[in-house]
Design an enzyme around this catalytic site. Structure first.
Site, mmCIF file in Angstrom:
data_model
loop_
_atom_site.group_PDB
_atom_site.id
_atom_site.type_symbol
_atom_site.label_atom_id
_atom_site.label_comp_id
_atom_site.label_asym_id
_atom_site.label_seq_id
_atom_site.Cartn_x
_atom_site.Cartn_y
_atom_site.Cartn_z
ATOM 1 N N CYS A 1 0.807 -1.221 0.000
ATOM 2 C CA CYS A 1 0.000 0.000 0.000
ATOM 3 C C CYS A 1 0.840 1.269 0.000
ATOM 4 O O CYS A 1 0.327 2.347 -0.317
ATOM 5 C CB CYS A 1 -0.950 0.007 1.189
ATOM 6 S SG CYS A 1 -2.034 -1.439 1.263
ATOM 7 N N HIS B 1 -3.338 7.287 1.882
ATOM 8 C CA HIS B 1 -3.746 5.955 1.458
ATOM 9 C C HIS B 1 -5.139 5.687 2.005
ATOM 10 O O HIS B 1 -5.409 5.896 3.185
ATOM 11 C CB HIS B 1 -2.737 4.933 2.000
ATOM 12 C CG HIS B 1 -3.192 3.514 1.910
ATOM 13 N ND1 HIS B 1 -3.767 3.001 0.768
ATOM 14 C CD2 HIS B 1 -3.158 2.507 2.815
ATOM 15 C CE1 HIS B 1 -4.068 1.722 0.983
ATOM 16 N NE2 HIS B 1 -3.715 1.407 2.207
ATOM 17 N N ASN C 1 -10.051 -0.168 -0.090
ATOM 18 C CA ASN C 1 -8.594 -0.116 -0.072
ATOM 19 C C ASN C 1 -8.078 -0.732 -1.369
ATOM 20 O O ASN C 1 -8.156 -1.941 -1.563
ATOM 21 C CB ASN C 1 -8.067 -0.878 1.149
ATOM 22 C CG ASN C 1 -6.558 -0.791 1.288
ATOM 23 O OD1 ASN C 1 -5.855 -0.406 0.362
ATOM 24 N ND2 ASN C 1 -6.059 -1.181 2.453
#
Length: 339
Positions: A129, A266, A296
């Protein structure tokens, strides 16, 4: 005059298949797993996510995002001499997804009368990520060093293919998508648009809290090829590390928290974003939030959020942005950018 890099165009792409929380609840119920829209929203802020169809890969999503970014920058594929793709879900073991993307961009360009992107460097970055932060930092360094003039920096993921749909604590979180930016060299005194500073880190002692503990050997999968996560451990680490990375980037640039116009984090979990904003003394109306729409998307989530902010008019030229993320590894980092 010092050589800098600056973002001149953004783009993004989500696959057409959209699953709301209700859709996912029904899918899990068929497996005997109990969850609800309220449970998902309360803990994550997510209301929907996008999944690729069979046969669609990370490079396909990246291709669409790059086409948008190139158009926004007013550039052709032939003007790109560096492609970096951040992904944890590559098309194949090798070659890199960046190389496959380069081929697709070149084939499309040739069909349109352009010479394409073949010949420039192309490689992947794997920091989960945090991947886009890592990729942007590497591209910026190469441009500053004179090794590249104009880059495509991409985050692209197909996490739907590594999810365990018997584990409601992880499968509700992730989706597929891609985001991209065109990064170009510029020379000035540092007062104009530029990547101002970056700060990246990793701590391999925490590899087990977010991982896919499988590999391929002799044509067989060894280990478990599905995502595993200790959510509480990730949350505890994430907030503090995001704060430190952001403050380190500010210090390197000689800036203060008050100089940040937008936080572009993020898009992992609304609670993490809220906690990070509080640490940086920023109201949530100065945080780009898209997690509700696509969940996500790992390395794709920051450029997806950035492109959303630009295209909706929230983010304006001349503003200063803090991009930041954490991911498996355990990796984390931040980049301070002036548009």
């Amino acid at each position: 005059m010092r050589r800098y890099s600056r973002i001149t165009g953004t783009g993004s792409h989500l696959p057409p298949k959209r699953l709301t929380n209700a859709d996912l609840v029904a899918l899990l119920a068929a497996r005997g797993i109990d969850t609800s829209d309220e449970w998902i929203v309360e803990r994550t802020g997510i209301r929907a996510r996008h999944y690729v169809d069979d046969g669609v890969n990370a490079s396909d999503l990246a291709f669409q995002a790059c086409r948008q970014a190139l158009a926004a920058a007013g550039r052709q594929a032939s003007e790109i001499d560096l492609i970096i793709v951040a992904t944890s879900t590559p098309d194949m073991v090798f070659p890199s997804t960046a190389s496959i993307l380069q081929r697709k961009l070149t084939e499309a360009a040739l069909a349109e009368g352009d010479t394409g992107a073949a010949g420039g460097a192309a490689f992947d970055v794997q920091a989960v990520c945090s991947g886009f932060i890592y990729a942007l930092t590497v591209a910026d360094a190469l441009i500053q060093a004179g090794a590249a003039q104009r880059a495509l920096v991409v985050g692209a993921e197909v996490f739907s293919r590594i999810l365990d749909f018997n584990d409601r604590t992880t499968c509700v979180l992730f989706g597929d998508g891609a985001g991209a930016v065109v990064l170009e060299a510029t020379e000035h005194d540092g007062s104009g648009p530029a990547v101002l500073a970056s700060d990246i880190h990793a701590d391999g002692r925490h590899t087990d809290i977010l991982c896919v503990p499988g590999t391929v050997s002799g044509g067989q999968v060894l280990g478990d090829p599905l995502l595993k996560m200790d959510g509480q451990a990730v949350f505890k680490l994430a907030v503090g590390l995001l704060e430190s990375a952001a403050k380190n980037a500010l210090a390197k640039a000689g800036k203060a928290e008050a100089d940040i116009d937008w936080l572009v984090p993020h898009q992992a979990n609304i609670r993490i974003m809220q906690s990070t904003a509080r640490k940086l003394k920023m109201p949530m109306d100065k945080v780009i939030v898209t997690v509700q729409d696509h969940g996500n998307t790992s390395a794709a989530s920051i450029p997806l959020a950035l492109d959303h902010g630009v295209r909706t008019g929230q983010i304006q030229p001349g503003q200063t942005l803090m991009l930041e993320g954490v991911g498996g590894g355990f990796t984390w980092g931040a980049v301070l950018v002036r548009l």
